[in-house]
Write a protein that holds these residues in place. Sequence first.
Motif, short mmCIF file in Angstrom:
data_model
loop_
_atom_site.label_atom_id
_atom_site.label_comp_id
_atom_site.label_asym_id
_atom_site.label_seq_id
_atom_site.Cartn_x
_atom_site.Cartn_y
_atom_site.Cartn_z
N GLU A 110 13.75 5.97 1.72
CA GLU A 110 13.05 7.36 1.29
C GLU A 110 14.16 8.32 0.85
OE1 GLU A 110 10.04 9.18 3.68
OE2 GLU A 110 10.13 7.35 5.04
N ALA A 111 13.81 9.20 -0.07
CA ALA A 111 14.79 10.13 -0.93
C ALA A 111 15.69 10.69 0.20
CB ALA A 111 14.09 11.17 -1.61
N HIS A 112 15.38 11.04 1.27
CA HIS A 112 16.50 11.73 2.13
C HIS A 112 17.37 10.85 2.83
CE1 HIS A 112 13.16 10.65 5.14
NE2 HIS A 112 14.16 10.56 5.84
N GLU A 113 17.24 9.41 2.89
CA GLU A 113 17.74 8.45 3.40
C GLU A 113 18.84 7.80 2.23
OE1 GLU A 113 15.03 6.97 6.94
OE2 GLU A 113 14.71 6.39 4.76
N ALA A 114 18.78 8.29 0.77
CA ALA A 114 19.27 7.47 -0.13
C ALA A 114 20.68 7.56 -0.09
CB ALA A 114 18.68 7.86 -1.37
N LEU A 115 21.52 6.24 -0.22
CA LEU A 115 22.80 6.19 -0.43
C LEU A 115 23.17 6.05 -1.85
CD1 LEU A 115 23.27 3.68 2.62
CD2 LEU A 115 23.70 6.16 2.47
N LEU A 116 23.47 7.27 -2.57
CA LEU A 116 23.51 7.00 -3.97
C LEU A 116 25.21 7.40 -4.66
CD1 LEU A 116 20.44 9.38 -4.76
CD2 LEU A 116 20.57 7.00 -4.67
N VAL A 117 25.25 6.53 -5.83
CA VAL A 117 26.62 6.95 -6.37
C VAL A 117 26.06 7.20 -7.91
CG1 VAL A 117 27.99 5.38 -4.99
CG2 VAL A 117 26.97 4.37 -6.88
N ARG A 118 26.96 8.11 -8.65
CA ARG A 118 26.78 8.34 -9.88
C ARG A 118 26.81 6.96 -10.75
NH1 ARG A 118 24.11 12.12 -11.92
NH2 ARG A 118 24.81 14.18 -11.11
N SER A 119 26.09 6.58 -11.78
CA SER A 119 26.20 5.35 -12.55
C SER A 119 27.60 5.48 -13.17
CB SER A 119 24.91 5.38 -13.68
OG SER A 119 24.87 6.44 -14.06
N SER A 120 28.04 4.34 -13.76
CA SER A 120 29.23 4.43 -14.34
C SER A 120 29.19 5.03 -15.88
CB SER A 120 29.82 3.01 -14.66
OG SER A 120 28.83 2.18 -15.43
N GLN A 137 0.77 -1.27 0.05
CA GLN A 137 0.12 0.01 0.09
C GLN A 137 0.83 1.20 -0.05
OE1 GLN A 137 -3.69 0.31 0.84
NE2 GLN A 137 -3.76 -1.83 0.34
N GLY A 138 0.36 2.13 -0.75
CA GLY A 138 1.03 3.60 -0.54
C GLY A 138 1.97 3.62 -1.50
N PRO A 139 2.73 4.90 -1.43
CA PRO A 139 3.86 5.41 -2.61
C PRO A 139 5.09 4.41 -2.51
CG PRO A 139 3.70 7.01 -1.01
CD PRO A 139 2.77 5.99 -0.64
N TRP A 140 4.93 3.16 -2.56
CA TRP A 140 6.25 2.48 -2.53
C TRP A 140 6.32 1.31 -3.58
CZ3 TRP A 140 9.40 3.93 1.26
CH2 TRP A 140 8.90 4.84 2.41
N SER A 185 10.82 4.29 -1.85
CA SER A 185 9.79 5.37 -2.11
C SER A 185 9.70 5.70 -3.60
CB SER A 185 9.88 6.67 -1.48
OG SER A 185 11.00 7.53 -1.86
N ASP A 186 8.46 5.76 -4.20
CA ASP A 186 8.13 6.09 -5.59
C ASP A 186 8.87 7.43 -5.89
OD1 ASP A 186 6.52 3.77 -5.92
OD2 ASP A 186 4.89 4.98 -5.73
N GLN A 187 9.18 8.21 -4.84
CA GLN A 187 9.79 9.68 -5.15
C GLN A 187 11.26 9.23 -5.37
OE1 GLN A 187 9.62 12.13 -1.62
NE2 GLN A 187 10.55 13.90 -2.78
N LEU A 188 11.79 8.49 -4.68
CA LEU A 188 13.24 8.20 -4.90
C LEU A 188 13.58 7.45 -6.15
CD1 LEU A 188 16.15 7.93 -4.00
CD2 LEU A 188 15.56 6.04 -2.43
N ILE A 189 12.60 6.42 -6.52
CA ILE A 189 12.90 5.76 -7.86
C ILE A 189 12.88 6.56 -9.01
CG2 ILE A 189 11.86 4.29 -9.30
CD1 ILE A 189 10.74 2.74 -6.75
N LEU A 190 11.89 7.95 -8.73
CA LEU A 190 11.86 8.80 -10.11
C LEU A 190 13.09 9.83 -9.87
CD1 LEU A 190 8.18 9.92 -9.75
CD2 LEU A 190 9.27 8.36 -11.45
#
Length: 81
Positions: A69-79, A16-19, A33-38
């Motif tokens: 969620e978006a504020h928790e994401a651990l991201l790196v640039r794609s190769s 349920q919800g935006p996940w 979260s859907d927001q993070l995926i986008l």
Amino acid sequence: MNCLICVGTAERIQCQGPWEERDCPDCGRYRVSDQLILALMDQGQIFDVSRTRGWLDSRRMEEAIPSIEAHEALLVRSSGD
């Protein structure tokens, strides 16, 4: 269906919800979260697989199905960037 973290084969779980929820043999069960995926798609970014798996493991001590969620994401640039 693919894992949103490691891109391996994962089961998509209805929730349920935006996940988006996945159950991956390597990353475990989690929600993003859907927001993070986008945002990931828009910015051409990917998860840092080992850091994200570690973060999920630590969160599982507090909740059975951790949510990223978006504020928790651990991201790196794609190769290639």
